[in-house]
Design a protein around this motif. Structure first.
Motif, PDB file in Angstrom:
ATOM      1  N   ASN A   1       0.828  -1.215   0.000  1.00 27.60           N
ATOM      2  CA  ASN A   1       0.000   0.000   0.000  1.00 27.60           C
ATOM      3  C   ASN A   1       0.860   1.263   0.000  1.00 27.60           C
ATOM      4  O   ASN A   1       0.611   2.209   0.745  1.00 27.60           O
ATOM      5  N   GLY A   2       1.908   1.251  -0.796  1.00 25.39           N
ATOM      6  CA  GLY A   2       2.752   2.432  -0.950  1.00 25.39           C
ATOM      7  C   GLY A   2       3.853   2.565   0.084  1.00 25.39           C
ATOM      8  O   GLY A   2       4.701   3.445  -0.021  1.00 25.39           O
ATOM      9  N   LEU A   3       3.875   1.694   1.110  1.00 20.61           N
ATOM     10  CA  LEU A   3       4.897   1.782   2.153  1.00 20.61           C
ATOM     11  C   LEU A   3       5.926   0.665   1.973  1.00 20.61           C
ATOM     12  O   LEU A   3       5.562  -0.513   1.889  1.00 20.61           O
ATOM     13  N   THR A   4       7.182   1.049   1.936  1.00 20.09           N
ATOM     14  CA  THR A   4       8.241   0.049   1.803  1.00 20.09           C
ATOM     15  C   THR A   4       8.427  -0.680   3.128  1.00 20.09           C
ATOM     16  O   THR A   4       8.650  -0.048   4.164  1.00 20.09           O
ATOM     17  N   GLU A   5       8.309  -1.998   3.096  1.00 22.65           N
ATOM     18  CA  GLU A   5       8.501  -2.802   4.317  1.00 22.65           C
ATOM     19  C   GLU A   5       9.979  -2.861   4.614  1.00 22.65           C
ATOM     20  O   GLU A   5      10.792  -3.119   3.722  1.00 22.65           O
ATOM     21  N   GLU A   6      10.341  -2.636   5.886  1.00 19.70           N
ATOM     22  CA  GLU A   6      11.766  -2.648   6.212  1.00 19.70           C
ATOM     23  C   GLU A   6      12.213  -3.945   6.857  1.00 19.70           C
ATOM     24  O   GLU A   6      13.267  -4.479   6.562  1.00 19.70           O
ATOM     25  N   ARG A   7      11.379  -4.452   7.761  1.00 22.28           N
ATOM     26  CA  ARG A   7      11.824  -5.618   8.536  1.00 22.28           C
ATOM     27  C   ARG A   7      10.759  -6.702   8.560  1.00 22.28           C
ATOM     28  O   ARG A   7       9.568  -6.408   8.529  1.00 22.28           O
ATOM     29  N   MET A   8      11.224  -7.938   8.640  1.00 18.67           N
ATOM     30  CA  MET A   8      10.279  -9.007   8.957  1.00 18.67           C
ATOM     31  C   MET A   8      10.316  -9.203  10.469  1.00 18.67           C
ATOM     32  O   MET A   8      11.293  -8.843  11.129  1.00 18.67           O
ATOM     33  N   ARG A   9       9.263  -9.775  11.022  1.00 20.21           N
ATOM     34  CA  ARG A   9       9.163  -9.802  12.477  1.00 20.21           C
ATOM     35  C   ARG A   9      10.228 -10.693  13.103  1.00 20.21           C
ATOM     36  O   ARG A   9      10.725 -11.634  12.479  1.00 20.21           O
ATOM     37  N   VAL A  10      10.543 -10.387  14.361  1.00 17.01           N
ATOM     38  CA  VAL A  10      11.553 -11.184  15.068  1.00 17.01           C
ATOM     39  C   VAL A  10      10.992 -12.553  15.408  1.00 17.01           C
ATOM     40  O   VAL A  10      11.716 -13.534  15.507  1.00 17.01           O
ATOM     41  N   GLY A  11       9.685 -12.644  15.553  1.00 19.13           N
ATOM     42  CA  GLY A  11       9.009 -13.900  15.875  1.00 19.13           C
ATOM     43  C   GLY A  11       7.556 -13.561  16.127  1.00 19.13           C
ATOM     44  O   GLY A  11       7.156 -12.396  15.999  1.00 19.13           O
ATOM     45  N   CYS A  12       6.757 -14.540  16.498  1.00 13.05           N
ATOM     46  CA  CYS A  12       5.382 -14.206  16.861  1.00 13.05           C
ATOM     47  C   CYS A  12       5.413 -13.501  18.218  1.00 13.05           C
ATOM     48  O   CYS A  12       6.448 -13.411  18.875  1.00 13.05           O
ATOM     49  N   GLY A  13       4.262 -13.004  18.669  1.00 14.94           N
ATOM     50  CA  GLY A  13       4.222 -12.260  19.933  1.00 14.94           C
ATOM     51  C   GLY A  13       4.668 -13.101  21.104  1.00 14.94           C
ATOM     52  O   GLY A  13       5.387 -12.629  22.002  1.00 14.94           O
ATOM     53  N   SER A  14       4.292 -14.374  21.086  1.00 11.59           N
ATOM     54  CA  SER A  14       4.682 -15.267  22.179  1.00 11.59           C
ATOM     55  C   SER A  14       6.190 -15.502  22.176  1.00 11.59           C
ATOM     56  O   SER A  14       6.850 -15.426  23.217  1.00 11.59           O
ATOM     57  N   ALA A  15       6.741 -15.758  20.991  1.00 13.63           N
ATOM     58  CA  ALA A  15       8.189 -15.996  20.896  1.00 13.63           C
ATOM     59  C   ALA A  15       8.961 -14.753  21.330  1.00 13.63           C
ATOM     60  O   ALA A  15      10.011 -14.847  21.976  1.00 13.63           O
ATOM     61  N   THR A  16       8.432 -13.581  20.984  1.00 12.97           N
ATOM     62  CA  THR A  16       9.115 -12.333  21.339  1.00 12.97           C
ATOM     63  C   THR A  16       9.154 -12.162  22.854  1.00 12.97           C
ATOM     64  O   THR A  16      10.168 -11.731  23.426  1.00 12.97           O
ATOM     65  N   ILE A  17       8.044 -12.523  23.512  1.00 14.97           N
ATOM     66  CA  ILE A  17       8.040 -12.473  24.980  1.00 14.97           C
ATOM     67  C   ILE A  17       9.142 -13.378  25.525  1.00 14.97           C
ATOM     68  O   ILE A  17       9.936 -12.991  26.400  1.00 14.97           O
TER      69      ILE A  17
END
Ligand code: SF4
Length: 484
Positions: free
Chosen positions: A213-229
């Motif tokens: 939608n016109g925005l350049t994606e910079e990063r993919m996520r570090v993990g799901c929310g649970s993994a990030t916790i």
């Protein structure tokens, strides 16, 4: 020059694909791949040979190793004859355009190259983003035409399946043409704008960041929310009372999560919306979208219910952060136990920066996939099924434009190749419509003879030297057959 023609008046009829163009002198056929040059049918693009050079960490080998080289040796794996620009075997009764002898580590080898015409083909596109691109199975369009669909998402990436025989030949003429153009552009590393029904518009280019939608994606996520916790719980301990990692898949809550329990993080009275999966892990906290963590929210407090006064207290601190660290906000509960956003302490800014640091760059990956189990095998051997068996038995190595491929188990020779591993503009098309892609089969000369190969057509590399273009090996890794 090629023998795939017959002359009518001053026109030449090309028979390199079923279109059978009549080509005027000085003109090219419908695919721009063949032309009438002074009454001869010529393949317009040069035939490509890849060489490992000193600058690529390999040894530079002269094309013709001094004196009257007998042309028997392809100089081991430092030189690869690709099928790019080689021409096709169509109408399949004749040998592949080039069947080249070589010697690798003292073993006589042969490489059979041809430009395959594939109507059973497509691309699998991996788009590294959590942003919602559209519902699974939704139609993907280019220039308004259906060219594929959204398929299952993977860890941190959304997947598209584009092309295939139904879009190429089973719909309208325009659908087939647009699908062919889309596949060719994506495979040749060009950007393509795709729109997804009930979803986003995304610009995809192999090896580049997606633009959603016109925005350049910079990063993919570090993990799901649970993994990030789990990954960062210890870094938050003692610095904050509660952390919520917002994620369209699994939103994580530090105080309830097993990681928080083991670190003795106290209950905070937080109440999450959505469906609780296991402690501290919530599904469906919001609708999918292009906001925080691939949800549709722009205000993270929208996924919280009122804090429980039995456990919550004024002054309690709360960090809300997305799975990429792109979004983050810090709150303190006021006397009414309502979160009030305030300036984030430096220690927490560092933890958000750490999440960002651990996110890989977002890229688009384009894998070309095609079935070579059909008639092009006849250009390799008089008994085509033997080639299939030879590939399955790992006696024959398959490459595409010199790049290694993955051959699917099961019937046929259905393969996938990362288009960024191939030389530029390796793909063409014919207006049937179908994609033209290079494919090479390399095997021992003795095995080639045993499977009924066209031994009479085997020729030394030296016979190609005047017409082939030599390019440096485009990658850092070993050439196919080099090992290590
Ligand atoms: S489309 Fe290309 S390959 Fe096919 S007949 Fe015409 S010139 Fe030859």
């Amino acid at each position: 020059m090629t023998d795939t023609s017959s002359a009518v008046a001053d026109k030449i009829r090309c028979d390199a694909c079923p279109v059978m163009c009549y080509i005027k002198p000085g003109a090219a056929g419908a695919c721009d791949r063949y032309a009438n040059h002074d009454g001869e049918l010529v393949r317009v693009d040069p035939h490509i040979i890849l060489e490992r050079t000193v600058s690529h960490g390999g040894r530079l080998v002269p094309f013709q190793a001094g004196g009257d080289w007998d042309g028997k040796i392809v100089h081991g794996p430092s030189t690869i004859v690709t099928a790019i620009g080689a021409g096709t075997t169509y109408p399949d009764y004749k040998p592949a355009p080039f069947i080249v002898s070589s010697e690798v580590d003292g073993v006589d080898m042969v490489t059979v190259v041809t430009e395959g015409i594939f109507s059973y083909c497509g691309v699998k596109v991996k788009i590294d983003t959590d942003r919602y691109l559209g519902p699974e199975t939704a139609t993907v369009r280019a220039a308004g035409e259906a060219v594929g669909h959204v398929t299952t998402s993977e860890y941190g990436s959304q997947m598209l399946s584009l092309g295939g025989v139904h879009h190429l030949t089973g719909g309208s003429k325009k659908e087939g043409r647009v699908t062919c153009d889309t596949l060719m552009d994506l495979s040749n590393g060009k950007p393509v704008e795709l729109t997804i029904d009930s979803g986003a518009t995304v610009v995809v280019q192999a090896g580049r960041a997606p633009v959603v939608n016109g925005l350049t994606e910079e990063r993919m996520r570090v993990g799901c929310g649970s993994a990030t916790i789990g990954m960062f719980a210890k870094q938050w301990q003692g610095k904050i009372d509660e952390v919520v990692v917002v994620d369209d898949h699994i939103t994580g809550v530090l105080s309830e999560h097993q990681a928080g329990k083991l670190l003795d993080i106290a209950d905070t009275g937080i109440k999450m919306k959505g469906r609780r999966s296991t402690p501290g892990r919530y599904f469906q906290v919001a609708e999918p979208g292009t906001g925080w963590g691939g949800t549709n929210i722009s205000d993270p407090l929208a996924i919280l219910g009122p804090f429980d006064p039995k456990a919550a207290r004024p002054g309690l601190t709360l960090l809300m952060v997305s799975t990429t660290g792109e979004h983050a906000a810090y709150y303190q509960l006021d006397d009414g136990l309502r979160p009030v956003e305030t300036e984030m302490p430096d220690a927490l800014k560092q933890s958000v920066a750490r999440i960002q640091e651990n996110c890989e760059p977002a890229l688009c990956t384009v894998l070309f996939m095609a079935g070579a189990g059909g008639s092009l095998r006849a250009g390799v051997t008089e008994n085509p099924v033997r080639l299939t068996r030879s590939v399955k038995d790992a006696l024959t190595r398959v490459t595409s434009g010199g790049a290694p491929v993955y051959v699917w188990p099961g019937g046929g020779i259905t393969y996938m190749v990362d288009v960024t591993q191939m030389p530029a503009n390796a793909f063409g098309y014919v207006p049937t419509p179908a994609l033209v892609a290079p494919i090479e089969f390399t095997l021992r000369l003795s095995d080639y003879a045993a499977l009924g190969g066209h031994m009479e057509a085997v020729r030394p590399l030296s016979s190609l030297k005047d017409n082939a273009e030599r390019l440096p090996w485009p990658r850092q890794g070993p050439m196919p057959g080099q090992g290590g």
